[in-house]
Design an enzyme around this catalytic site. Structure first.
Site, PDB file in Angstrom:
ATOM      1  NE  ARG A 345     -13.083  -7.227   2.228  1.00 53.91           N
ATOM      2  CZ  ARG A 345     -12.297  -6.750   1.264  1.00 53.91           C
ATOM      3  NH1 ARG A 345     -11.253  -7.448   0.876  1.00 53.91           N
ATOM      4  NH2 ARG A 345     -12.568  -5.599   0.697  1.00 53.91           N
ATOM      5  CD  GLU A 347     -10.094 -12.474   2.298  1.00 52.26           C
ATOM      6  OE1 GLU A 347      -8.860 -12.488   2.465  1.00 52.26           O
ATOM      7  OE2 GLU A 347     -10.665 -11.768   1.451  1.00 52.26           O
ATOM      8  NE  ARG A 353      -0.702 -10.353   0.414  1.00 55.73           N
ATOM      9  CZ  ARG A 353      -0.699 -10.098  -0.891  1.00 55.73           C
ATOM     10  NH1 ARG A 353      -0.180  -8.977  -1.332  1.00 55.73           N
ATOM     11  NH2 ARG A 353      -1.215 -10.970  -1.733  1.00 55.73           N
ATOM     12  CG  HIS A 354      -4.516 -11.622   3.940  1.00 56.36           C
ATOM     13  ND1 HIS A 354      -3.473 -12.246   3.303  1.00 56.36           N
ATOM     14  CD2 HIS A 354      -5.360 -11.182   2.956  1.00 56.36           C
ATOM     15  CE1 HIS A 354      -3.668 -12.199   1.994  1.00 56.36           C
ATOM     16  NE2 HIS A 354      -4.793 -11.558   1.758  1.00 56.36           N
ATOM     17  CD  GLU A 496      -4.286  -5.642  -3.924  1.00 58.18           C
ATOM     18  OE1 GLU A 496      -5.062  -4.733  -3.567  1.00 58.18           O
ATOM     19  OE2 GLU A 496      -4.355  -6.809  -3.514  1.00 58.18           O
ATOM     20  CB  SER A 499      -8.126  -4.307  -6.167  1.00 61.31           C
ATOM     21  OG  SER A 499      -8.560  -4.902  -7.362  1.00 61.31           O
ATOM     22  NE  ARG A 547      -2.478  -5.672   2.263  1.00 61.19           N
ATOM     23  CZ  ARG A 547      -3.088  -6.615   1.546  1.00 61.19           C
ATOM     24  NH1 ARG A 547      -3.050  -6.579   0.216  1.00 61.19           N
ATOM     25  NH2 ARG A 547      -3.750  -7.587   2.144  1.00 61.19           N
TER      26      ARG A 547
END
Length: 573
Positions: A345, A347, A353-354, A496, A499, A547
């Site tokens: 990812r 991002e 948490r990323h 979360e 998903s 996670r």
């Protein structure tokens, strides 16, 4: 006047020539005569000339009194130095001759798999009372040594287990051996042999509190550098204790050492359990593990958060998700599939948490009439994993909590399942202002987790029926209310972790939903075409292993649960 000018010019040229010659001569002298040996006084020069003539066998010139005195002092100094070296060598030889333990300690030759001796090593964790008074051979790291008089105490560490070894001067252990052991560098790997005995006083600093080894041999297998970039004791210190703190960057820059702490050893054993229990449950329930491409031709989720890489004469992308390939497997009648692999990812998120690369645990399953068939399997899968971690990794969990205290993870059976309107109502009753179809922010998710924990006493729950407008284009709309969708998120400790949704498996409906999201159909044409030849209804989701591990243990940062984390600021080690 003209003659005067010519004379001045000639004088100027002569002066420049003299200066150049002087500089050149000085430079040559500096090159050929090192500064350390350049004569600085007439006496030094005379001594140098005297030494050279004596060495060449020619007649030495007469020395001045000062030069002769300096030569005598130099010769006396050299003689004293030689005498000292000879004395030290003699003393060392004498010690070696008197050292009756010299075969019992020292550094072993580098292991090159030269021979098989048949010796049996015992792991520290396997030492037990049944072995008291037995000879044991242990290989471990030197955690620390303490030399006191005629005794030396050594703490050996292997993973998150440790034991004390005691050496004392006797007919087998010499003073020289004791001194060698006391000077052994921390983190060196050693072979220690001795007799296992009951500890007279519990050794609180070791995991083997009631046993210790009376050492008889000590051999270094691999010697560590004497200076360490961080101390294991500092890196392993519980958060509540005072003392030097090793910051996160120092830990990650020296990850090999940091991973040796008992807590980290335990964390990644539990991390192994997360993936193993995931596989175990799904395999036992008829799922097939597949392996999907990580280099793809287009962004797997149609977004911009993707890593582009060169691919021969063109470009390619690192997969953001294996979703397309899971769905293709469903269309190929492999009706229950899962995969474990890297997910990327791009991002620019520097949060707790990323990560830019993580281990994805993904599942996809065909169902007969309702996507809750899949949701039930997913819920039971997580409960099975949690039960397995509790029973199979209890020692590791306790080891982590000693350094990073946290409340034990709680869950109820069957898994709690809430629907979106109920979650919104709980938030509003607690004073949170939120619209009916507004997506939850991270603080709102965490607050909802606290409300759920207070009401249902669980850290794990499923939130079902998300608003359609905040879900991806491929999400199946709810047949009872088009404002909602057949989609869900799964939470641990208010964060979360997964998903998922029922995917649209009808090409016409998929195109319609893509247009609503203003997506260029040609950019997802291969995805849409995957469903043209008949596709079973199906649903699934994906979760990051790091996670799950972080939240199950109550850690405060995902970099603690990733062995070699990759984020926007870190590409090494």
């Amino acid at each position: 006047t003209t003659k005067l000018i010519h004379l001045l010019r000639y004088a100027h040229c002569m002066i420049r020539s003299v200066i150049r010659s002087t500089v050149r001569a000085y430079s040559l002298f500096r090159v050929t005569t090192p500064l350390d040996h350049a004569p600085t006084t007439p006496s030094d020069h005379a001594l140098r000339k005297y030494s050279m003539t004596v060495e060449n066998g020619t007649e030495a010139p007469a020395l001045s009194k000062s030069a002769a005195k300096k030569l005598a002092a130099k010769q006396a100094k050299e003689a004293k130095k030689a005498e000292t070296q000879a004395r030290l060598k003699a003393e060392a030889d004498a010690r070696d001759a008197d050292d009756y333990s010299k075969e019992r300690y020292g550094k072993l030759p580098t292991c090159t798999s030269r021979e098989k001796t048949g010796r049996k090593w015992t792991e520290i964790e396997d030492l037990s009372k049944d072995m008291v008074d037995c000879e044991v051979l242990v290989r471990a790291r030197v955690h620390l040594t303490r030399l006191t008089g005629k005794q030396c105490f050594v703490k050996l560490r292997h993973r998150y287990f440790s034991v004390q070894v005691v050496y004392a001067v006797d007919d087998k252990t010499s003073k020289q051996m004791l001194k060698y052991i006391g000077g052994c560098a921390k983190e060196s790997i050693v072979d220690v042999q001795g007799t296992l005995v009951s500890a007279g006083i519990p050794v609180e600093s070791c995991s083997q509190k009631h046993l210790e080894i009376q050492g008889t041999t000590f051999h270094v297998v691999s010697e560590a550098a004497p200076q360490l970039p961080l101390q294991i004791d500092d890196a392993a210190r519980p958060l509540a204790e005072e003392g030097p703190v090793v910051n996160q960057d120092t830990r990650l820059n020296n990850r090999i050492l940091d991973l040796r702490t008992p807590a980290n050893q335990a964390i990644f054993r539990i991390g192994h359990g997360v993936a193993a229990l995931f596989r175990q449950y799904l395999t036992g329930n008829g799922f097939t593990e597949i392996h999907t491409p990580k280099i793809i031709s287009a962004a797997s989720e149609g977004g911009a958060n993707v890593f582009q890489v060169s691919y021969f004469k063109g470009n390619a992308y690192l997969a953001q998700s294996p979703q397309l390939y899971k769905q293709m497997a469903i269309c190929a009648d492999i009706e229950r599939v899962f995969t474990v692999g890297a997910v990327f990812r791009a991002e620019d998120s520097n949060t707790h948490r990323h990560l830019c690369e993580f281990v994805g645990l993904d599942i996809e399953m065909a169902f007969k009439e309702h996507y809750h068939e899949v949701l039930t399997v997913i819920g039971e899968m997580f409960l099975s994993m949690f039960r397995g971690l509790q029973t199979q990794y209890a020692t590791e969990i306790d080891t982590v909590y000693k350094q990073y205290p946290a409340e034990p993870f709680k869950f109820i059976e069957p898994a709690l399942r809430l629907e979106w309107p109920e979650a919104i109502r709980m938030l509003r009753e607690a004073g949170v202002e939120i619209a009916d179809f507004e997506d939850l922010s991270t603080p709102q998710e965490k607050f909802l987790g606290k409300l759920v924990k207070a009401k249902y006493d669980t850290d794990f729950y499923i939130l079902d029926k998300f608003p359609l407008e905040i879900r991806p284009f491929y999400t199946m709309p709810c047949p009872h209310d088009p404002k909602y969708s057949n989609s869900y998120d799964i939470f641990m400790r208010g964060e979360e972790i997964m998903s998922g949704a029922q995917r649209i498996h009808d090409p016409a409906l998929l195109e319609e939903r893509a247009k609503v999201h203003e997506i260029d159909l040609e950019t997802i044409r291969s995805y849409i075409d995957s469903f043209k030849f008949g596709a079973s209804p199906h649903a699934g989701g994906g979760v990051g292993a790091e996670r799950v591990l972080m939240l199950y243990l109550g850690l405060d940062n995902i970099r603690k649960s990733s062995m070699f984390p990759r984020d926007p600021k870190r590409l090494t080690p």
